[in-house]
Design an enzyme around this catalytic site. Structure first.
Site, PDB file in Angstrom:
ATOM      1  CD  GLU A   7      -4.395   1.165  -7.935  1.00 51.68           C
ATOM      2  OE1 GLU A   7      -4.478   1.957  -8.894  1.00 51.68           O
ATOM      3  OE2 GLU A   7      -3.888   1.489  -6.838  1.00 51.68           O
TER       4      GLU A   7
ATOM      5  CG  HIS B 185      -8.588   4.438   2.003  1.00 52.07           C
ATOM      6  ND1 HIS B 185      -8.904   5.650   1.442  1.00 52.07           N
ATOM      7  CD2 HIS B 185      -7.321   4.172   1.624  1.00 52.07           C
ATOM      8  CE1 HIS B 185      -7.856   6.102   0.762  1.00 52.07           C
ATOM      9  NE2 HIS B 185      -6.885   5.223   0.864  1.00 52.07           N
TER      10      HIS B 185
HETATM   11  C1  LIG Z   1      -5.923   4.187  -6.438  1.00 44.00           C
HETATM   12  C2  LIG Z   1      -5.086   4.179  -5.201  1.00 44.00           C
HETATM   13  N1  LIG Z   1      -4.033   3.350  -5.136  1.00 44.00           N
HETATM   14  C3  LIG Z   1      -3.265   3.317  -4.031  1.00 44.00           C
HETATM   15  C4  LIG Z   1      -3.544   4.115  -2.963  1.00 44.00           C
HETATM   16  C5  LIG Z   1      -2.709   4.058  -1.697  1.00 44.00           C
HETATM   17  N2  LIG Z   1      -1.862   5.238  -1.630  1.00 44.00           N
HETATM   18  C6  LIG Z   1      -2.278   6.339  -0.990  1.00 44.00           C
HETATM   19  S1  LIG Z   1      -1.219   7.601  -1.167  1.00 44.00           S
HETATM   20  C7  LIG Z   1      -0.167   6.662  -2.070  1.00 44.00           C
HETATM   21  C8  LIG Z   1       1.085   7.262  -2.579  1.00 44.00           C
HETATM   22  C9  LIG Z   1       0.796   8.419  -3.452  1.00 44.00           C
HETATM   23  O1  LIG Z   1       1.952   8.948  -3.932  1.00 44.00           O
HETATM   24  P1  LIG Z   1       1.969  10.370  -4.602  1.00 44.00           P
HETATM   25  O2  LIG Z   1       0.930  10.443  -5.657  1.00 44.00           O
HETATM   26  O3  LIG Z   1       3.370  10.627  -5.013  1.00 44.00           O
HETATM   27  O4  LIG Z   1       1.530  11.363  -3.444  1.00 44.00           O
HETATM   28  P2  LIG Z   1       2.270  11.593  -2.031  1.00 44.00           P
HETATM   29  O5  LIG Z   1       1.661  10.634  -1.079  1.00 44.00           O
HETATM   30  O6  LIG Z   1       3.713  11.381  -2.228  1.00 44.00           O
HETATM   31  O7  LIG Z   1       1.939  13.001  -1.681  1.00 44.00           O
HETATM   32  C10 LIG Z   1      -0.656   5.376  -2.232  1.00 44.00           C
HETATM   33  C11 LIG Z   1       0.013   4.292  -2.970  1.00 44.00           C
HETATM   34  C12 LIG Z   1      -4.672   4.963  -3.066  1.00 44.00           C
HETATM   35  N3  LIG Z   1      -5.031   5.754  -2.046  1.00 44.00           N
HETATM   36  N4  LIG Z   1      -5.407   4.990  -4.191  1.00 44.00           N
END
Ligand SMILES: Cc1ncc(C[n+]2csc(CCOP(=O)(O)OP(=O)(O)O)c2C)c(N)n1
Ligand SMILES: [Mg+2]
Lengths: 331, 339
Positions: free
Chosen positions: A63, A132
Site C-alpha cells: 500500500e 476491515h
Molecule cells: C495490508 C493489507 N492489504 C491487503 C489486504 C487484503 N488481503 C487479505 S489476504 C490477502 C492476500 C494475502 O496473501 P498471502 O500473504 O500470500 O496469504 P494467503 O492469503 O495466500 O494465505 C490480501 C491482499 C489486507 N488484509 N491487508
C-alpha cells in the site's frame, strides 16, 4: 437509453472510470487484485479486458508503494487512480499521503501538482471485524493538501469520481461497502459533480441533519418515519469533507434552528466535531434553539459479533429517537 | 543468493531420519492434527455456506502440513506465535481448544475473543498465541519486539512469525528482517507460500525464484522446503529453532504449498485453472504423510479410520458447544477497549 436509467454505485463508479479512460490516456489504474479479480468489490470488473495490463495494473500487496506510485506518476504528467482494498489499509499509505502528496505543492512554492485519486471502501456491516470495517476519513481530513470526497449514492459516485480525477490535487475518495449495491439514476454521458458543494438531500423546517455516506440513507429513512409524526427534517450531505462547503449547512441551520450530525466513524475526534464547530462559530449560533448534537459510531473497534456490530454504529431507529428528541426540545 | 541453502537431502532419507528424531507417537499425533484441521475447516466452510458465521474466512485446506510441521518443531504453547489471517490450522496445531475456536466463529461470548474477533483474529494468549492478523504482514514487524523481549527477559523462547507469500511484499517485511538480523533475535520467519496472494500469483508478484532468497539481504539463513511434507517443514523449523535459542539470530523459511479453496468466501478463482488445483490436490499432504507412516510401520488402516472418526466427532461436539454458548451481552459493548 431511458432518462431514468438506474445504475448501482459500483456500476456508476466503473462507468466513470471507463469514460475517463476512453478519453484520457493519462488516466490509469493500479491496486491489489483490480485486474482478473475485478477488485475486491468488483468496481474494476471488465476494465482489464478493455484497457489492458498497461493501464489496469495489479500490484503486489504494497500500500505504501501504491500511494507513492500514484504520487510519482501524478507529479510527472499522469492522472492515476489507485485502489486501496479496504480503507483500513490506508494506514500503510499514510506516509506517502500525509507527508508527501499533501505537502509537495505548498512546500515547493506552488510549482508542482499531484493530480491523483485514491479510492477506498470504508464502513462496517459485513462482519469483517476490527481491521476491515473502519471509517477513517477524518485521519485524512486533518491533512491540508488532501481533498476528501465521500459519495452517498450512485449519481454522486460517478460525477464526483470524474471531478476528482480531473482535479489537480490528491483526492481521497471514500466509498462504502454497503452502498455498492444501491441504485440511483445515473446519466449515461460523462458528467462532473463539482467538489466542495454540499447537497440538500431533503428539505424540512424542524431540524437539520448533516449526514455522510451510508448515514444519508439511514437519515432519509428516519425522516420519512418522522414526517408521519409531523416532524420535517432537512438533510444535508456534505459530499466533499475537505474543503467543505459549510455555507449550505449554516444556511440550513439558520432556517431550522437545530442541528444533528450523523456519521459512522467513531465520535471522538470525528468529523462531526468539525461541523459542530463551524455551525457554532457562524451566524447560525444566534438561531440555535437546541444544543448541536452528534450521533456517531461508538468509541470502540468494530466487533465481529453480528448484534454487537449492529449496535456499534447509528441505525435508523437510533436516528429516529435522537431526531425526535431534539426536534421536540427533549435533551 | 550464495548464503541461501536449499535442501539437497532426498525425501525418503529425510523422512526416515526425521521419523527417528520425532518418534512414533509424535509423528502419529502430527497426522492426527492434520486430519483434525481438515475436518475443522471443512465444517467451517459448511457453516459459512449455511449462513451461521458472519463476515468472511480464509481456509487453509491443503496447507495442513505446513502448520503442523512448523508448530511441532518448536515448543507449542510456550514459545510465541504470531499468526496470520489463514490461521485456523496454526491455532489448532499450537494447542488451542477447538470448542473455543468454534464458539469464536459463531461470535459467542466464550469464544477466544469473546465474539469480538471472529475467524480472522483468533488469539490464545494463555498459550502465547499472540493472535491472528487481518492486516497482511501486520504481525511481521511485531516479531522483533517479541524477540527483544525474549532476549531482555533471558528466557530460551522464540517467536514463530507466520505470513504468506503476498505479505513478503509489504515494506514491513524488510524492516522487520533487518532489525531481527542486526540484533540476532530469536525469530523464525515462516513464509507459507501457497502460490497466490488473493489473485496475484507469486510469478507475477516476485522477480526472484524463491522468497527465501531474500534472506541473503539480511545475512541470515534462508531455506525453501516442501510445505506439503510435515517432516521437511519440521526439519527446517527445528534447525531454525536451535539457531534462535542459541542466540544466533533469525531464519527465513519458505514452505511451498497450495491453497485448495478460494482466497476467501467471495472468490470466483478466475486467476487459476481447475487443472492446476487438481494437480495440487493430487499432492494432498494428508494421505501422503499417512503413507509415510504406514511405510514405516507406524500406522494401519484401522488407526487412520479411527483418527478420521475422532476428528469428526470432535468437530461436531465443538459445534454443539458453540451453538449452546451464550451471545455477548449488548450492555458490555464498550468493554475491553482500554486496560
Ligand atoms: C495490508 C493489507 N492489504 C491487503 C489486504 C487484503 N488481503 C487479505 S489476504 C490477502 C492476500 C494475502 O496473501 P498471502 O500473504 O500470500 O496469504 P494467503 O492469503 O495466500 O494465505 C490480501 C491482499 C489486507 N488484509 N491487508
Ligand atoms: Mg499466499
Amino acid at each position: 437509453m431511458p432518462e431514468n436509467r438506474e445504475l448501482t454505485y459500483v456500476e456508476a463508479l466503473r462507468e466513470g472510470l471507463r469514460q475517463v479512460m476512453e478519453k484520457d490516456e493519462s488516466v490509469f489504474l493500479l491496486g491489489e487484485d483490480i485486474g482478473v479479480y475485478n477488485g475486491a468489490f468488483g468496481v474494476t470488473a471488465g476494465l482489464l479486458e478493455e484497457f489492458g495490463e498497461e493501464r489496469v495494473r495489479d500490484t503486489p500487496i504494497s500500500e505504501a508503494a501504491i500511494a507513492g506510485a500514484c504520487l510519482g506518476a501524478s507529479l510527472t504528467g499522469m492522472r492515476p487512480v489507485g485502489e486501496i482494498m479496504f480503507m483500513d489499509f490506508v494506514a500503510l499509505s499514510l506516509e506517502q499521503l500525509a507527508l508527501q502528496a499533501a505537502k509537495v505543492r505548498f512546500m515547493f512554492g506552488g510549482k508542482t501538482k499531484a493530480p491523483f485519486v485514491l479510492r477506498m471502501p470504508a464502513g462496517s456491516g459485513t462482519g469483517a471485524a476490527a481491521q476491515h470495517s473502519q471509517s477513517l476519513e477524518n485521519w485524512l481530513v486533518h491533512v491540508p493538501g488532501l481533498k476528501v470526497v465521500m459519495p452517498s449514492n450512485a449519481y454522486d459516485a460517478k460525477g464526483l469520481l470524474i471531478a476528482s480525477i480531473y482535479d489537480d490535487n490528491p483526492v481521497i475518495f471514500v466509498e462504502h461497502k454497503l452502498l455498492y449495491g444501491t441504485k440511483s439514476h445515473v446519466p449515461e454521458e460523462s458528467y462532473e459533480v463539482p467538489l466542495s458543494q454540499s447537497r440538500v438531500v431533503r428539505e424540512g423546517s424542524d431540524l437539520t441533519i448533516i449526514a455522510t455516506s451510508l448515514m444519508v440513507h439511514r437519515s432519509l429513512e428516519a425522516a420519512v418515519q418522522l414526517s408521519e409524526e409531523g416532524i420535517e427534517i432537512e438533510i444535508i450531505d456534505p459530499r466533499t469533507l475537505n474543503p467543505l462547503d459549510d455555507e449550505t449547512i449554516i444556511k440550513s441551520v439558520v432556517k431550522t434552528s437545530k442541528a444533528l450530525i450523523i456519521h459512522e466513524a467513531v465520535g471522538t475526534g470525528g468529523y462531526g466535531g468539525e461541523i459542530a464547530a463551524r455551525i457554532a462559530s457562524s451566524e447560525a449560533f444566534d438561531y440555535l434553539e437546541a444544543p448541536i448534537r452528534r450521533l456517531t459510531g461508538l468509541d470502540i473497534p468494530i466487533p465481529y459479533n453480528r448484534t454487537l456490530e449492529y449496535h456499534a454504529v447509528p441505525q435508523v431507529e437510533n436516528i429516529v429517537v435522537e431526531a425526535r428528541k431534539l426536534s421536540r426540545g427533549e435533551y | 543468493m550464495s548464503k541461501t541453502k536449499t535442501k539437497t537431502r532426498k525425501t525418503e532419507d529425510l523422512s526416515q531420519a526425521m521419523l527417528k528424531q520425532i518418534g512414533e507417537s509424535t509423528a502419529r499425533e502430527m497426522l492426527n492434527m492434520m486430519i483434525l484441521i481438515r475436518a475443522f475447516e471443512e465444517k467451517a466452510d459448511e457453516l459459512y455456506i449455511l449462513g451461521l458465521t458472519h463476515g468472511t474466512m480464509h481456509l487453509s485446506i491443503g496447507q495442513e502440513a505446513s502448520a503442523v510441521g512448523a508448530s511441532y518443531a518448536v515448543r507449542r504453547g510456550e514459545d510465541y506465535l504470531l499468526n496470520h489471517h489463514r490461521g485456523h490450522g496454526h491455532a489448532l496445531s499450537w494447542g488451542s481448544e477447538i470448542n473455543l475456536m468454534m464458539a469464536e466463529f459463531l461470535g459467542k461470548e466464550n469464544g477466544y475473543c469473546r465474539g469480538r474477533g471472529g475467524s480472522m483474529h483468533i488469539a490464545d494468549i494463555e498459550r502465547n498465541n499472540l493472535g491472528a492478523n487481518g492486516i497482511v504482514a501486520g504481525g511481521i514487524p511485531i516479531a522483533p519486539g517479541v524477540g527483544v523481549s525474549i532476549q531482555l527477559r533471558k528466557t530460551d523462547q522464540l517467536c514463530l512469525c507466520l505470513f504468506g507469500d503476498g505479505a513478503a511484499n509489504e515494506g514491513a517485511f524488510h524492516e522487520s528482517l533487518n532489525l531481527a538480523s542486526i540484533w540476532d533475535l530469536p525469530v523464525i520467519y515462516f513464509c507459507e507460500n501457497n502460490q497466490y496472494g488473493m489473485s496475484m500469483s507469486v510469478d507475477r508478484a516476485f522477480n526472484i525464484e524463491r522468497i527465501s532468497d531474500r534472506a541473503c539481504a539480511y545475512n541470515i539463513p534462508g531455506e525453501t522446503v516442501d510445505g506439503n511434507d510435515p517432516l521437511a517443514v519440521y526439519d527446517a523449523v527445528f534447525r531454525a529453532a536451535e539457531r534462535a535459542r542459541a542466540g544466533k539470530g533469525p531464519t527465513l523459511i519458505e514452505a511451498l504449498t497450495y491453497r485448495w479453496k478460494g482466497h476467501s468466501k467471495s472468490d470466483p478463482q478466475s486467476y487459476r485453472t481447475r487443472d492446476e488445483v487438481k494437480e495440487w490436490q493430487r499432492k494432498d499432504p494428508i494421505p501422503r504423510f499417512a503413507a509415510v507412516l504406514e511405510g514405516a510401520g507406524m500406522l494401519d488402516e484401522d488407526m487412520l479410520k479411527a483418527m478420521r472418526d475422532e476428528a469428526e466427532q470432535k468437530v461436531d461436539q465443538a459445534l454443539a458447544f458453540a451453538e449452546a454458548s451464550p451471545e455477548p451481552d449488548i450492555a458490555t459493548i464498550m468493554e475491553g477497549v482500554y486496560a
